[in-house]
Motif scaffolding. Sequence first.
Motif, PDB file in Angstrom:
ATOM      1  N   VAL A  78       0.841  -1.195   0.000  1.00 47.34           N
ATOM      2  CA  VAL A  78       0.000   0.000   0.000  1.00 47.34           C
ATOM      3  C   VAL A  78       0.879   1.250   0.000  1.00 47.34           C
ATOM      4  N   GLY A  79       1.984   1.198   0.743  1.00 53.09           N
ATOM      5  CA  GLY A  79       2.907   2.332   0.765  1.00 53.09           C
ATOM      6  C   GLY A  79       3.528   2.590  -0.601  1.00 53.09           C
ATOM      7  N   LYS A  80       3.721   1.548  -1.384  1.00 50.78           N
ATOM      8  CA  LYS A  80       4.302   1.704  -2.722  1.00 50.78           C
ATOM      9  C   LYS A  80       3.321   2.343  -3.698  1.00 50.78           C
ATOM     10  N   LEU A  81       2.042   2.324  -3.363  1.00 48.06           N
ATOM     11  CA  LEU A  81       1.049   2.913  -4.263  1.00 48.06           C
ATOM     12  C   LEU A  81       1.181   4.435  -4.341  1.00 48.06           C
ATOM     13  N   ASP A  82       1.828   5.040  -3.353  1.00 47.05           N
ATOM     14  CA  ASP A  82       2.069   6.485  -3.411  1.00 47.05           C
ATOM     15  C   ASP A  82       2.915   6.849  -4.626  1.00 47.05           C
ATOM     16  N   VAL A  83       3.824   5.959  -4.999  1.00 47.81           N
ATOM     17  CA  VAL A  83       4.641   6.183  -6.185  1.00 47.81           C
ATOM     18  C   VAL A  83       3.756   6.199  -7.428  1.00 47.81           C
ATOM     19  N   LEU A  84       2.752   5.302  -7.451  1.00 47.32           N
ATOM     20  CA  LEU A  84       1.831   5.292  -8.588  1.00 47.32           C
ATOM     21  C   LEU A  84       1.017   6.580  -8.658  1.00 47.32           C
ATOM     22  N   ASN A  85       0.630   7.101  -7.502  1.00 49.30           N
ATOM     23  CA  ASN A  85      -0.091   8.376  -7.495  1.00 49.30           C
ATOM     24  C   ASN A  85       0.757   9.482  -8.110  1.00 49.30           C
ATOM     25  N   SER A  86       2.024   9.508  -7.756  1.00 53.15           N
ATOM     26  CA  SER A  86       2.926  10.523  -8.321  1.00 53.15           C
ATOM     27  C   SER A  86       3.067  10.351  -9.832  1.00 53.15           C
ATOM     28  N   ALA A  87       3.212   9.099 -10.262  1.00 53.19           N
ATOM     29  CA  ALA A  87       3.340   8.841 -11.700  1.00 53.19           C
ATOM     30  C   ALA A  87       2.051   9.194 -12.432  1.00 53.19           C
ATOM     31  N   ALA A  88       0.918   8.915 -11.809  1.00 57.92           N
ATOM     32  CA  ALA A  88      -0.367   9.249 -12.428  1.00 57.92           C
ATOM     33  C   ALA A  88      -0.517  10.749 -12.590  1.00 57.92           C
ATOM     34  N   ASP A  89      -0.082  11.514 -11.598  1.00 58.53           N
ATOM     35  CA  ASP A  89      -0.129  12.974 -11.701  1.00 58.53           C
ATOM     36  C   ASP A  89       0.809  13.472 -12.797  1.00 58.53           C
ATOM     37  N   LEU A  90       1.979  12.869 -12.862  1.00 62.78           N
ATOM     38  CA  LEU A  90       2.975  13.281 -13.848  1.00 62.78           C
ATOM     39  C   LEU A  90       2.486  13.029 -15.272  1.00 62.78           C
ATOM     40  N   PHE A  91       1.847  11.872 -15.494  1.00 64.49           N
ATOM     41  CA  PHE A  91       1.408  11.506 -16.836  1.00 64.49           C
ATOM     42  C   PHE A  91      -0.060  11.826 -17.098  1.00 64.49           C
ATOM     43  N   HIS A  92      -0.687  12.543 -16.169  1.00 65.32           N
ATOM     44  CA  HIS A  92      -2.080  12.977 -16.325  1.00 65.32           C
ATOM     45  C   HIS A  92      -3.017  11.800 -16.610  1.00 65.32           C
ATOM     46  N   TRP A  93      -2.889  10.759 -15.799  1.00 72.69           N
ATOM     47  CA  TRP A  93      -3.705   9.562 -15.941  1.00 72.69           C
ATOM     48  C   TRP A  93      -5.061   9.826 -15.295  1.00 72.69           C
ATOM     49  N   LYS A  94      -6.109   9.918 -16.084  1.00 70.41           N
ATOM     50  CA  LYS A  94      -7.441  10.215 -15.569  1.00 70.41           C
ATOM     51  C   LYS A  94      -8.007   8.986 -14.867  1.00 70.41           C
ATOM     52  N   GLY A  95      -8.601   9.203 -13.739  1.00 75.67           N
ATOM     53  CA  GLY A  95      -9.215   8.120 -12.980  1.00 75.67           C
ATOM     54  C   GLY A  95      -8.242   7.331 -12.116  1.00 75.67           C
ATOM     55  N   ALA A  96      -6.982   7.742 -12.125  1.00 78.09           N
ATOM     56  CA  ALA A  96      -5.966   6.987 -11.396  1.00 78.09           C
ATOM     57  C   ALA A  96      -6.199   7.026  -9.893  1.00 78.09           C
ATOM     58  N   ARG A  97      -6.548   8.181  -9.385  1.00 75.69           N
ATOM     59  CA  ARG A  97      -6.742   8.307  -7.933  1.00 75.69           C
ATOM     60  C   ARG A  97      -7.820   7.349  -7.440  1.00 75.69           C
ATOM     61  N   ARG A  98      -8.922   7.246  -8.199  1.00 73.41           N
ATOM     62  CA  ARG A  98     -10.019   6.370  -7.808  1.00 73.41           C
ATOM     63  C   ARG A  98      -9.574   4.903  -7.841  1.00 73.41           C
ATOM     64  N   ILE A  99      -8.888   4.514  -8.901  1.00 71.36           N
ATOM     65  CA  ILE A  99      -8.440   3.129  -9.046  1.00 71.36           C
ATOM     66  C   ILE A  99      -7.408   2.782  -7.984  1.00 71.36           C
ATOM     67  N   ILE A 100      -6.447   3.658  -7.762  1.00 70.31           N
ATOM     68  CA  ILE A 100      -5.397   3.397  -6.779  1.00 70.31           C
ATOM     69  C   ILE A 100      -5.979   3.371  -5.374  1.00 70.31           C
ATOM     70  N   HIS A 101      -6.945   4.244  -5.100  1.00 66.44           N
ATOM     71  CA  HIS A 101      -7.613   4.232  -3.791  1.00 66.44           C
ATOM     72  C   HIS A 101      -8.351   2.911  -3.575  1.00 66.44           C
ATOM     73  N   GLN A 102      -9.038   2.432  -4.589  1.00 72.23           N
ATOM     74  CA  GLN A 102      -9.749   1.157  -4.479  1.00 72.23           C
ATOM     75  C   GLN A 102      -8.768   0.011  -4.274  1.00 72.23           C
ATOM     76  N   LEU A 103      -7.668   0.030  -5.001  1.00 73.99           N
ATOM     77  CA  LEU A 103      -6.654  -1.006  -4.866  1.00 73.99           C
ATOM     78  C   LEU A 103      -6.033  -0.989  -3.477  1.00 73.99           C
TER      79      LEU A 103
END
Length: 138
Positions: free
Chosen positions: A55-80
């Motif tokens: 779960v702690g590693k998912l913060d890296v995905l949040n940063s990458a999602a923000d960097l690459f403008h991945w829409k819906g990433a926050r919702r998916i990562i939060h669910q995961l």
Amino acid sequence: MKKFAAGIVLGFMASWAVAFASSNVSHNGSFWNRLNATAKDGYVNGYSDAMRVSVGKLDVLNSAADLFHWKGARRIIHQLSGQLSMEDVSANQAVKRLDDLYSNQKYSELDIGEALQTLSIRASETAMPDAPAVKTAK
């Protein structure tokens, strides 16, 4: 040259023998039922720690999602992260529920990790929401 070829053949046979002799442990109900109480607690605590790290590693995905403008990433990562989290189930509850689950022989082939994730998801879905504050009339 003959010594080199013999070394290759001997090395191949030795690696084949080691691979054949290595154990393949399935972490299923049969494995769970052979564990003692201390080992069961240790297994669940270790699994919980591993999920906390994941779960702690998912913060890296949040940063990458923000960097690459991945829409819906926050919702998916939060669910995961909710599905990976073991916060809603204590170790004692998990051990008891796994004991209950694996006491039924038809679930003996179910992987322990999958069973723990199912228990965690069920616990988070059935958790009672915080009670609303009661307002008093003046």
